[in-house]
Design a protein around this motif. Structure first.
Motif, mmCIF file in Angstrom:
data_model
loop_
_atom_site.group_PDB
_atom_site.id
_atom_site.type_symbol
_atom_site.label_atom_id
_atom_site.label_comp_id
_atom_site.label_asym_id
_atom_site.label_seq_id
_atom_site.Cartn_x
_atom_site.Cartn_y
_atom_site.Cartn_z
ATOM 1 N N LEU A 201 0.841 -1.190 0.000
ATOM 2 C CA LEU A 201 0.000 0.000 0.000
ATOM 3 C C LEU A 201 0.879 1.245 0.000
ATOM 4 C CD1 LEU A 201 -2.808 -0.990 2.532
ATOM 5 C CD2 LEU A 201 -3.073 -0.583 0.088
ATOM 6 N N ARG B 25 0.817 5.449 0.049
ATOM 7 C CA ARG B 25 -0.023 6.619 0.317
ATOM 8 C C ARG B 25 0.762 7.924 0.239
ATOM 9 N NH1 ARG B 25 -3.116 4.358 5.745
ATOM 10 N NH2 ARG B 25 -4.251 2.642 4.746
ATOM 11 N N ALA C 189 0.867 2.068 -7.172
ATOM 12 C CA ALA C 189 -0.021 2.638 -6.149
ATOM 13 C C ALA C 189 -1.483 2.402 -6.497
ATOM 14 C CB ALA C 189 0.255 4.138 -6.003
ATOM 15 N N ALA D 201 -4.028 -0.138 -4.427
ATOM 16 C CA ALA D 201 -5.234 0.414 -3.809
ATOM 17 C C ALA D 201 -6.460 -0.399 -4.182
ATOM 18 C CB ALA D 201 -5.408 1.871 -4.225
ATOM 19 N N HIS E 208 -6.267 -4.075 -2.445
ATOM 20 C CA HIS E 208 -6.563 -4.094 -1.012
ATOM 21 C C HIS E 208 -7.916 -3.467 -0.678
ATOM 22 C CE1 HIS E 208 -2.614 -5.601 0.244
ATOM 23 N NE2 HIS E 208 -2.108 -4.849 -0.724
ATOM 24 N N ASP F 204 -8.899 -0.500 -0.076
ATOM 25 C CA ASP F 204 -8.773 0.339 1.108
ATOM 26 C C ASP F 204 -9.145 1.774 0.726
ATOM 27 O OD1 ASP F 204 -7.394 0.582 3.996
ATOM 28 O OD2 ASP F 204 -6.726 2.276 2.751
ATOM 29 N N GLU G 138 -9.108 4.700 2.356
ATOM 30 C CA GLU G 138 -8.149 5.761 2.696
ATOM 31 C C GLU G 138 -7.000 5.795 1.703
ATOM 32 O OE1 GLU G 138 -5.217 7.120 6.409
ATOM 33 O OE2 GLU G 138 -6.669 5.495 6.690
ATOM 34 N N THR G 139 -6.500 4.623 1.361
ATOM 35 C CA THR G 139 -5.410 4.555 0.390
ATOM 36 C C THR G 139 -5.887 4.980 -0.991
ATOM 37 O OG1 THR G 139 -4.351 2.753 1.607
ATOM 38 C CG2 THR G 139 -3.728 3.031 -0.700
ATOM 39 N N VAL H 81 -4.295 7.991 -3.181
ATOM 40 C CA VAL H 81 -3.742 7.748 -4.512
ATOM 41 C C VAL H 81 -4.479 8.571 -5.564
ATOM 42 C CG1 VAL H 81 -3.411 6.005 -6.319
ATOM 43 C CG2 VAL H 81 -2.898 5.444 -3.932
#
Length: 267
Positions: A131, A133, A145, A149, A152, A154, A156-157, A161
């Motif tokens: 990950l 960030r 990146a 992202a 996963h 995710d 927030e990530t 990105v």
């Protein structure tokens, strides 16, 4: 993404092997048709030629898999064997799988009974994708990146990105942001777009085209589905990378009457 930066294939190779790819240089995109008759099943997602430690060129085939398909092993054996036979050089196969369970299924040697050929695949799944960030890390490899992202899932990530890739200042902005949105779960995609509303406004001209193209891409998938056709991995990547509104519209028109995927995407 590899079409935008061929050296990304070497990053993926290094992640899959858990080794440095620094000995390989001069990555170049090559034709994806691995057979002179070019049936769809023998068109790889990406084929990269690289210069190896000995100075000679070899190939890296990169395939993206959204689901596990046992029959892909046979197609991959043809990919690798075809290139080795034609160019008499080493060939490496990298398979990207964004689902960990599917990635683990692909992580085995393919050795059919009574066969002298062993196919060893370099698999890159979520466990191999770090990950990213921080702005410096994302800018160093926006492709990695973006892919991580999505793998996963995710939020927030993904938001971090997305906020960076929209500022890249070239066609990668639209391609990578669009890829990120299209491959996240539906609920997460809506939240990401809400978080990105201000940034999208600041880059309104560019993102107007992004959203128009995404809508046309979705329409194409819907028309094909209604006519009993499925968008395969190769053509899905082609649609996602397309920034030409007229080309997307032409594919939609063809899909309304076509009886095969080849009729839609053929010249």
């Amino acid at each position: 993404m590899i079409m935008q930066r061929p050296a990304f294939a070497l990053e993926l190779l290094g992640l899959g092997l858990r080794a440095s790819p620094d000995a390989y240089t001069d990555a170049r995109c090559e034709s994806v048709e691995l057979n002179e008759r070019r049936p769809v099943e023998y068109a790889a997602d990406s084929v990269i030629s690289v210069r190896g430690p000995d100075g000679g060129r070899r190939f890296v085939i990169v395939e993206m898999q959204n689901t596990y398909k046992e029959e892909k092993f046979w197609a991959w054996a043809a990919y690798v064997g075809g290139l080795m036979g034609r160019y008499r050089c080493p060939v490496m196969l990298v398979v990207i799988c964004l689902d960990q369970a599917d990635a683990d299924k692909y992580r085995r040697r393919f050795l059919p009974d009574d066969s002298c050929i062993v196919l060893a695949i370099v698999v890159v799944g979520p466990s191999e994708l770090p990950l990213l960030r921080d702005r410096e890390d994302v800018l160093a490899s926006p492709e990695l990146a973006t892919l991580a992202a999505v793998a996963h899932a995710d939020l927030e990530t993904a938001a971090a990105v997305a906020d960076i890739v929209v500022t890249l200042g070239d066609e990668r902005s639209s391609i990578y942001y669009s890829y990120l949105c299209m491959h996240l779960p539906e609920s997460m995609r809506a939240r990401l777009e809400a978080l990105m509303a201000k940034s999208v406004y600041e880059y309104s001209d560019r993102f107007t085209q992004i959203f128009e193209n995404r809508g046309r891409g979705a329409s194409l998938v819907a028309v094909m589905g209604a006519r009993g056709m499925e968008l395969d991995d190769v053509h899905r990547a082609q649609v996602e990378a397309c920034t030409d509104c007229d080309q997307l519209q032409q594919w939609i028109v063809r899909a309304a009457t076509a009886t095969s995927v080849e009729e839609i995407f053929g010249d």
